[in-house]
Motif scaffolding. Structure first.
Motif, PDB file in Angstrom:
ATOM      1  N   VAL A 176     -45.890  23.635 -20.649  1.00 55.06           N
ATOM      2  CA  VAL A 176     -45.021  23.287 -21.538  1.00 55.06           C
ATOM      3  C   VAL A 176     -43.467  23.349 -20.937  1.00 55.06           C
ATOM      4  N   MET A 177     -43.061  24.300 -20.348  1.00 54.96           N
ATOM      5  CA  MET A 177     -41.899  24.636 -19.735  1.00 54.96           C
ATOM      6  C   MET A 177     -41.612  23.500 -18.683  1.00 54.96           C
ATOM      7  N   GLU A 178     -42.476  23.058 -17.893  1.00 53.31           N
ATOM      8  CA  GLU A 178     -42.369  22.033 -17.230  1.00 53.31           C
ATOM      9  C   GLU A 178     -41.714  20.791 -17.676  1.00 53.31           C
ATOM     10  N   GLY A 190     -43.595  31.685 -18.720  1.00 49.65           N
ATOM     11  CA  GLY A 190     -43.455  30.116 -19.110  1.00 49.65           C
ATOM     12  C   GLY A 190     -42.486  29.569 -17.885  1.00 49.65           C
ATOM     13  N   PHE A 191     -40.866  29.990 -18.129  1.00 47.47           N
ATOM     14  CA  PHE A 191     -39.780  28.972 -17.309  1.00 47.47           C
ATOM     15  C   PHE A 191     -39.996  29.706 -15.661  1.00 47.47           C
ATOM     16  N   ALA A 230     -42.867  27.918 -13.967  1.00 46.69           N
ATOM     17  CA  ALA A 230     -42.974  26.653 -13.923  1.00 46.69           C
ATOM     18  C   ALA A 230     -42.978  26.003 -12.685  1.00 46.69           C
ATOM     19  N   LYS A 231     -43.659  24.782 -12.086  1.00 47.74           N
ATOM     20  CA  LYS A 231     -43.338  24.540 -10.793  1.00 47.74           C
ATOM     21  C   LYS A 231     -41.975  23.850 -10.430  1.00 47.74           C
ATOM     22  N   ASN A 232     -41.483  23.280 -11.722  1.00 47.78           N
ATOM     23  CA  ASN A 232     -40.099  22.660 -11.423  1.00 47.78           C
ATOM     24  C   ASN A 232     -38.991  23.288 -11.922  1.00 47.78           C
ATOM     25  N   ARG A 233     -39.228  24.783 -11.775  1.00 46.98           N
ATOM     26  CA  ARG A 233     -38.108  25.705 -12.226  1.00 46.98           C
ATOM     27  C   ARG A 233     -36.784  25.589 -11.238  1.00 46.98           C
TER      28      ARG A 233
END
Length: 368
Positions: A63-65, A99-100, A103-106
């Protein structure tokens, strides 16, 4: 990062993973429970509103991504996570930790913490939300507890590669200065504690610590806070070693029960006053709106009017102009908020304006 650092506050309550949250939201979905069950309070009331993304679990990295991609695409490049500590342990860290930060794109998004060190009453529980005088958790801490908190923040969060820094110093915002001072036992004790926090941050390998003060109706002067004020002198931000100041919400600045553009006029005057009266930099703040009726069964007075995306865009333009006129300070703008649904001050898309607020922000801040 782009020309501007647009930092949106994140209310980390849209998950049921913290078991202590069940006392307020027993359905197990966090404060989405209040959003889902919200009703219209009067003819013309804009509630109920529904999130276009659904009642998603914001402690889910997938979701966070998705949310990170949407935020960055529209010009939000920093999240300010509301961070809590009650009864000797953290509260509502799941959205950030699970979550954040998973995330893979953090790496596309910076973040920093605002210690929301306020007392807690029954506002979050719609069944008892009118019982404002009952305190469940106290936000103040003593020196021993303060040091535990700071060590956790330094070694768990400051060390993250995408933690937001200004001039090599991790930024840490404190919400309730008066509660901090009371808990630590006065101004001198608070200054000593904050100096210790700064020294510990430096020991961890950082250049320093950027402490950010949250203004409530203007930056408070030392006068009237405690008996030590007479010998302290100067303004409280300088005395305690704060590096900057910003706001959290327009409701802390002026009467919000009126037209949005009228509110903006008062907000701009407040910025000018802070700029005149205090030596530390002010980072301009824009709120999307205010209406916390989803948290109450009856009508709660105080609702921002006519805060359409077109009107809020004028606020974003005002903040951009302020940043441009202060070229010697970082171009940081704070926004309330990414997801304060039960206070009706959010950028996330809904069934009323769609992506309107995000598109308005993108038009002002996003570089093509």
């Amino acid at each position: 990062m782009g020309k501007y650092d647009v930092a949106a506050y994140v209310w980390p309550a849209y998950t049921g993973r913290d078991k202590r949250s069940l006392m307020f939201w027993p359905e197990g979905m966090g404060e989405w429970q209040s959003v889902k069950n919200a009703v219209k309070k009067f003819p013309g009331h804009s509630w109920p509103r529904k999130p276009l993304w659904g009642y998603v679990d914001e402690a889910d990295p997938y979701v966070m991504e998705m949310e990170i991609e949407a935020a960055v695409d529209h010009g939000v490049n920093v999240f300010i996570y509301d961070w809590y500590w009650f009864d000797g342990r953290p509260y509502l860290e799941n959205c950030l930790n699970e979550g954040f930060l998973q995330a893979k794109n953090r790496d596309k998004m910076k973040f920093y913490l605002m210690w929301a060190n306020h007392d807690v009453n029954y506002t979050w529980d719609i069944r008892l939300s009118w019982e404002q005088d009952t305190t469940i958790w106290k936000g103040g801490v003593d020196r021993e507890e303060f040091e535990r908190i700071c060590r956790r923040i330094i070694h768990k969060y400051f060390v993250q590669p995408n933690y937001y820094q200004i001039d090599g110093e991790p930024v840490f915002q404190i919400y309730e200065l008066g509660i901090l001072i009371d808990g630590l036992g006065g101004l001198e004790n608070t200054r000593d504690a904050l100096n210790w926090f700064r020294e510990e941050t430096i020991k961890a390998g950082f250049k320093g610590l950027h402490l950010q003060l949250t203004a409530h109706g203007g930056v408070p002067n030392l006068s009237g806070l405690d008996k030590e004020s007479a010998k302290a002198g100067g303004d409280i931000g300088t005395f305690l070693g704060f590096s900057s100041v910003t706001h959290y919400q327009f409701v802390h600045i002026t009467d919000i029960d009126r037209d949005y553009e009228d509110i903006l006029a008062d907000v701009e005057k407040e910025w000018e006053k802070i700029g005149r009266d205090y030596a530390i930099p002010y980072f301009p703040h824009i709120s999307v709106g205010w209406d916390n009726n989803p948290r109450f069964t009856g009508l709660r007075q105080g609702i921002v009017k006519n805060n359409s995306p077109q009107a809020v865009k004028k606020g974003f333009e005002m903040a951009r102009a302020y940043a441009d006129s202060h070229p010697k300070q970082p171009p940081l703008i704070t926004v309330n908020s990414w997801n304060e649904w039960t206070e009706t001050s959010y950028l996330e898309p809904d069934d009323l304006y769609g992506y309107g607020y995000l598109e308005a922000l993108k038009e002002v801040f996003k570089e093509e």
